[in-house]
Scaffold this motif. Structure first.
Motif, short mmCIF file in Angstrom:
data_model
loop_
_atom_site.label_atom_id
_atom_site.label_comp_id
_atom_site.label_asym_id
_atom_site.label_seq_id
_atom_site.Cartn_x
_atom_site.Cartn_y
_atom_site.Cartn_z
N LYS A 13 0.53 -1.40 -0.16
CA LYS A 13 -0.10 0.11 -0.30
C LYS A 13 1.08 1.09 0.20
N LEU A 14 1.48 1.21 0.61
CA LEU A 14 3.12 2.55 1.20
C LEU A 14 3.79 2.90 -0.30
N LEU A 15 3.75 1.63 -1.27
CA LEU A 15 4.55 1.84 -2.54
C LEU A 15 4.06 1.85 -3.29
N LYS A 16 2.18 1.89 -3.19
CA LYS A 16 1.50 2.34 -4.07
C LYS A 16 1.27 3.80 -4.36
N GLU A 17 1.22 4.32 -2.26
CA GLU A 17 1.24 5.44 -2.63
C GLU A 17 2.28 6.70 -2.65
N GLY A 18 3.62 6.19 -2.83
CA GLY A 18 4.59 6.25 -3.41
C GLY A 18 5.52 7.92 -1.85
N GLY A 19 6.41 8.51 -2.54
CA GLY A 19 6.59 9.17 -1.72
C GLY A 19 7.77 8.39 -0.77
N LEU A 20 8.75 7.20 -1.77
CA LEU A 20 10.08 6.44 -0.83
C LEU A 20 10.65 6.18 -1.79
N ILE A 21 11.90 6.06 -1.19
CA ILE A 21 13.22 6.14 -2.38
C ILE A 21 13.41 4.20 -2.35
N LEU A 22 13.37 3.67 -3.43
CA LEU A 22 13.74 1.97 -3.75
C LEU A 22 15.27 2.16 -3.61
N TYR A 23 15.70 1.43 -2.52
CA TYR A 23 17.56 1.05 -3.33
C TYR A 23 17.46 -0.01 -3.74
N THR A 24 17.92 -0.37 -4.76
CA THR A 24 17.94 -1.58 -5.18
C THR A 24 19.57 -1.86 -5.75
N ARG A 25 20.41 -3.17 -5.75
CA ARG A 25 21.69 -3.45 -5.60
C ARG A 25 21.12 -4.01 -7.39
N HIS A 26 22.36 -4.01 -8.21
CA HIS A 26 21.93 -4.46 -9.25
C HIS A 26 22.00 -6.23 -9.26
N GLY A 27 21.01 -6.39 -10.51
CA GLY A 27 21.29 -8.28 -11.12
C GLY A 27 22.79 -8.89 -10.71
N THR A 28 22.39 -10.16 -10.58
CA THR A 28 23.84 -11.06 -10.79
C THR A 28 24.42 -10.31 -11.70
N ALA A 29 25.83 -10.62 -11.08
CA ALA A 29 27.36 -10.39 -12.10
C ALA A 29 28.41 -11.04 -12.22
N THR A 30 28.75 -11.44 -13.32
CA THR A 30 29.43 -12.95 -13.60
C THR A 30 30.79 -12.29 -12.72
N VAL A 31 30.79 -13.48 -12.58
CA VAL A 31 32.95 -13.80 -11.43
C VAL A 31 33.94 -12.88 -12.31
N GLY A 32 34.54 -12.67 -11.52
CA GLY A 32 35.72 -11.46 -11.54
C GLY A 32 35.82 -10.24 -10.68
N VAL A 33 36.61 -9.66 -11.30
CA VAL A 33 37.12 -8.55 -10.72
C VAL A 33 36.86 -7.21 -11.63
N ASP A 34 36.37 -6.09 -10.89
CA ASP A 34 36.16 -4.96 -11.45
C ASP A 34 37.58 -4.38 -11.83
N GLN A 35 38.03 -3.91 -12.75
CA GLN A 35 39.46 -3.27 -13.37
C GLN A 35 38.92 -1.87 -14.02
N VAL A 36 38.18 -0.89 -13.18
CA VAL A 36 37.44 0.44 -14.00
C VAL A 36 38.55 1.11 -13.95
N ASN A 37 39.87 1.12 -13.70
CA ASN A 37 40.35 3.09 -13.46
C ASN A 37 39.59 4.12 -14.05
N GLY A 38 38.20 4.38 -13.37
CA GLY A 38 37.67 5.61 -14.36
C GLY A 38 37.46 5.34 -15.26
N LEU A 39 37.67 4.46 -16.11
CA LEU A 39 36.73 4.12 -17.21
C LEU A 39 35.51 3.26 -17.46
N PHE A 40 34.54 3.81 -17.08
CA PHE A 40 33.01 2.97 -17.31
C PHE A 40 32.83 2.74 -18.36
N GLN A 41 32.72 3.99 -19.30
CA GLN A 41 32.24 2.62 -20.48
C GLN A 41 33.15 1.44 -21.03
N SER A 42 33.78 1.59 -20.48
CA SER A 42 34.34 0.30 -21.10
C SER A 42 33.88 -1.19 -19.80
#
Length: 188
Positions: A13-42
């Motif tokens: 009921k509260l969700l339908k009324e609005g006024g809330l924040i839904l902080y959601t974690r992304h879906g399941t990711a592949t195994v490994g390590v992020d090597q971003v170094n500021g290049l998020f487009q890569s």
């Protein structure tokens, strides 16, 4: 005291009324390590959504539409490819806006000083105190937190439902939902 079924129905009921924040974690990711170094487009240097993660993201969006939960556009995401793709799959044809701050949430899992960690957590508190426009909910797609820090550990496609109390007034966590919880909001 209310039972679990009543609490879930109240949350729907509260969700339908609005006024809330839904902080959601992304879906399941592949195994490994992020090597971003500021290049998020890569995306090739990051952990990306797995096939399961893609299905979870689509299902998440379907559930919000099924329950007729109003969502504010644009959807806010971390700059990682997996969070952007999660938003795009969950909310097709909806604008996605990258919030660099959500990268700082990701950094909480790293080796930060207490001062750095507290600075991020204070900024997070400010963001979670801001009320969305009346009748609609804000969705933020980001990352989990370390145990006992911020919003705590969040499972893949898990959502923390937050009620902002206004700038300087804090916020309240109304519930933490797994993707499975979201699917059965009115039947638990």
């Amino acid at each position: 005291m209310k039972g679990m079924k009543e609490l879930e129905k109240d949350l729907l009921k509260l969700l339908k009324e609005g006024g809330l924040i839904l902080y959601t974690r992304h879906g399941t990711a592949t195994v490994g390590v992020d090597q971003v170094n500021g290049l998020f487009q890569s995306c090739q240097y990051q952990r990306n959504l797995s096939e399961q993660g893609r299905h979870e993201a689509v299902y998440y969006g379907q559930m919000l539409r099924y329950w007729q939960i109003p969502i504010l556009v644009p959807i806010t995401t971390s700059p990682f490819c997996r969070t952007i793709e999660t938003a795009q799959l969950a909310f097709p044809n909806v604008q996605v806006q990258i919030d660099p701050f959500l990268f700082e949430i990701f950094m909480l899992g790293g080796n930060l000083s207490t001062v750095q960690q507290n600075t991020i957590l204070m900024a997070l508190q400010s963001k979670l105190e801001m009320k969305p426009p009346e009748g609609i909910n804000r969705v933020m797609i980001g990352h989990s937190f370390p145990k006992d820090v911020g919003l705590g550990v969040i499972p893949n496609m898990g959502t923390v439902v937050i009620k902002p109390k206004g700038i300087g007034q804090g916020y309240e966590i109304l519930g933490k939902l797994t993707l499975e919880d979201l699917a059965k909001l009115d039947s638990i």
